[in-house]
Structures are given as structure tokens and as C-alpha cells.
Design a protein around this motif. Sequence first.
Motif, mmCIF file in Angstrom:
data_model
loop_
_atom_site.group_PDB
_atom_site.id
_atom_site.type_symbol
_atom_site.label_atom_id
_atom_site.label_comp_id
_atom_site.label_asym_id
_atom_site.label_seq_id
_atom_site.Cartn_x
_atom_site.Cartn_y
_atom_site.Cartn_z
ATOM 1 N N ALA A 67 120.257 36.455 0.790
ATOM 2 C CA ALA A 67 120.048 36.251 2.228
ATOM 3 C C ALA A 67 118.704 36.820 2.676
ATOM 4 O O ALA A 67 117.999 36.226 3.502
ATOM 5 N N ASP A 68 118.335 37.964 2.113
ATOM 6 C CA ASP A 68 117.055 38.574 2.482
ATOM 7 C C ASP A 68 115.885 37.697 2.047
ATOM 8 O O ASP A 68 114.907 37.525 2.786
ATOM 9 N N ALA A 71 115.668 34.579 4.282
ATOM 10 C CA ALA A 71 115.085 34.911 5.588
ATOM 11 C C ALA A 71 113.581 35.137 5.471
ATOM 12 O O ALA A 71 112.800 34.649 6.299
ATOM 13 N N GLN A 72 113.164 35.862 4.432
ATOM 14 C CA GLN A 72 111.743 36.152 4.253
ATOM 15 C C GLN A 72 110.951 34.890 3.951
ATOM 16 O O GLN A 72 109.842 34.685 4.469
ATOM 17 N N THR A 74 111.742 31.836 4.850
ATOM 18 C CA THR A 74 111.687 31.062 6.100
ATOM 19 C C THR A 74 110.556 31.566 6.989
ATOM 20 O O THR A 74 109.768 30.782 7.532
ATOM 21 N N LEU A 75 110.478 32.876 7.126
ATOM 22 C CA LEU A 75 109.443 33.479 7.963
ATOM 23 C C LEU A 75 108.050 33.171 7.424
ATOM 24 O O LEU A 75 107.134 32.804 8.182
ATOM 25 N N GLN A 111 118.056 28.827 9.582
ATOM 26 C CA GLN A 111 117.820 30.254 9.348
ATOM 27 C C GLN A 111 117.317 30.963 10.605
ATOM 28 O O GLN A 111 116.389 30.511 11.257
ATOM 29 N N LYS A 112 117.965 32.093 10.879
ATOM 30 C CA LYS A 112 117.561 32.927 12.012
ATOM 31 C C LYS A 112 116.973 34.225 11.468
ATOM 32 O O LYS A 112 117.596 34.891 10.647
ATOM 33 N N VAL A 113 115.776 34.558 11.914
ATOM 34 C CA VAL A 113 115.108 35.792 11.503
ATOM 35 C C VAL A 113 114.821 36.613 12.756
ATOM 36 O O VAL A 113 114.114 36.142 13.657
ATOM 37 N N ASP A 114 115.413 37.802 12.809
ATOM 38 C CA ASP A 114 115.264 38.658 13.997
ATOM 39 C C ASP A 114 115.651 37.904 15.271
ATOM 40 O O ASP A 114 114.914 37.884 16.266
ATOM 41 N N CYS A 118 113.248 30.410 13.355
ATOM 42 C CA CYS A 118 111.800 30.302 13.150
ATOM 43 C C CYS A 118 111.303 28.865 13.084
ATOM 44 O O CYS A 118 110.312 28.502 13.714
#
Length: 357
Positions: A67-68, A71-72, A74-75, A111-114, A118
Motif C-alpha cells: 500500500a505504501d 501510494a508513493q 501514485t504521488l 488512490q488517495k494520498v494524504d 492525486c
Amino acid sequence: MSFSFFKQSRPKTPQELAKAVKDSLTALDSKTVAEVKALEKALEEVEKNIVTMRTMLSGDGEIEPSADQVAQLTLEICNEDVISLLFHKLPTLGWETRKNLVHCWSILLKQKVDSVFCCAQYMENHLELLDFLVVCYDNKEIALTCGHMLRECIKLPTLANLLKLYYSRSNFRYILESPSFGLFFKFVELPNFDIASDAFSTFKDLLTKHATAVSEFLTTHYNEFFEQYEKLLTSANYVTRRQSLKLLSEFLLESPNSNIMKRYIAEVRHLKVMMTLLKDSSKNIQVSAFHIFKVFVANPNKPRDIKVILAKNNEKLLALLHSLSAGKGAEDDQFEEEKELIIKEIERVSRLPNLQS
């Protein structure tokens, strides 16, 4: 003896992978058809990176994705401006690479980041990419790929801000007043059946996935929209007529569109289209037309113009209705009941004074 040369290379980090994807896509710009081998090598590098990206996003069947890392990645894809490159290089990429890219896109969008989606935000800041996906229906090589990616954008409730691009009074003009949205009325009748069907699927999603937003759009752009839509209903193409008729009943009967429905069934021009479709050579189209025609007739607040048309054409209409049947068992019983009520209402209207003049 050392066997270090058999050691697998270290897997790329999300940051490294995003940069590798960007660099390999950018390298395509420097390759020309004249440099066939160089271009093939560059495409192979892109394909390898897209496969690696797919594995990082969805796992390899044995190992679940991190998952990390997802997310990374995607960002980084957004920060490195990779999305725009991916879109614009689609015509150059091979079929398998495009297929993997569609798979990646469906994951990236979710994907949702913070607390931020994004890729949705990126698309909102790069509206021209939506135009690009729409107009690519004119490119048979990538039409289906772009259609799939566009529907991924449309269907997610989390992309509410992005969807305002299509529907809201403030932002919808970007698509509606550019050629993009209007092109769907052309694309659904393209001679390539697969592409036309895909375009219609996207068109349908635009009109049915977010009913409240669609109602706002139809209220604002009622005349322009239905003027174009009538051309689909009267198309010489059987598939276009049938699909358009079915879609019309779907989005008109959505509760947020009740005011649109009331306006639609109060207009003679729309009634005449349904009366024409009741005479169609296809039984399926006749039955579908009946389900919209009956709303005109059953409307307790029929305008006088509607009553006049029903009265003047009552004999032809009654003959058509008497010969029409759904022929589907239990559904046929309900159809016959509704048909009988409509016949009685037409007969009642025909007896009203001062309508035959």
C-alpha cells in the motif's frame, strides 16, 4: 567462485520507477520511423517499465502490492507529470502496453494520498487531457483504450470535482462549448461497430452515472441537447435508434430529471418522433417507443397541442397500438394492461370538443 553475476537487480523504488517511465516515454520523442531499431528498443523499454508499474500497483499473483509503494508511486506519477506523457504517447505504444496502461489507470485513479485523489486532481488541473481522450475516438488504433480510460474518470463518485467539467454550469462549458461533447453524437454512428458501441457506452455513462449533475446540465442546455438527440432517434442506423431510445427512457425516468421529463412530454416535436418510432419496422423499437409514448398520453396535464395531435391521429394510433404486443410472458400481461389504458385515454381525448379543428 563468485556467483554475484546471477544476482537479480534491485527492484526500483516508486520514485525510480516513475522517473524511468517518464524517461522512457520522453525517449520516444527522439526516435523516428527511420531509426526503426532505435524506436523498437525505446518501445521495449517503455513496455518493460509499464509492466513493472502494473506489478507494483496490483502485485504479481503471488505477492500482494504494498500500500505504501502504491501510494508513493501514485504521488510520483503525478509530481513527475507522467500522466500527460502516458496519454499523448498512446498512439505510439503497442497493444499489450496500452492494455497494461488501462489496468494501471483504473488503479491509479482510486488512490488517495494524504486525503487527496492525486490523479483526479491532476486531471482537473489538465482539462485538455479529457478533450484528448474524447477526440481519440477518431483514431481507430487507440479509440477503445481511450474510451476505457475516459469511463474510468466518469464512473468514480470520488471524482465529483472532475465531473463538474462535464455537467456544471460553471465548468461544463469547457466540454460542451468545445467540439468535444458534441462529437459523441458523431462517434456513436461511426462505421466501425466496436468503436461506435464503445462511444455509446461512454455517452451512456455521462448521462446516467451522476443523475443530479445530469439534470443540471439538461436544464441549462435543454434545447441544444435534445436537438442533437433527436437525430440519433431518427437515425437510419437501427442500432443507433434502438440504443438511443433505450437510453432516453433511462435518463428521463431518473427522479432528478422529473422536470426535464415534464418539459419533454409537453412538446409536440418529441411526441411526433415517438409516433414515428411506433411505426418502425423493428418490433423492439416499437415497444421501446411505446414506453415513452405512454408518458405523453398518460400525462394528466397534457398541453392542448399534444391533445390535438392525439385526436387528429387517433385512428392510426389505435390501429398501431392494437397490433402491438410485447410477447414476453408475464411482462406481456403488464404491457397489455398499460396499452389498454393508453388506448382508452386516446379515445377519451378524441371525444373532447374543439380538438379536430
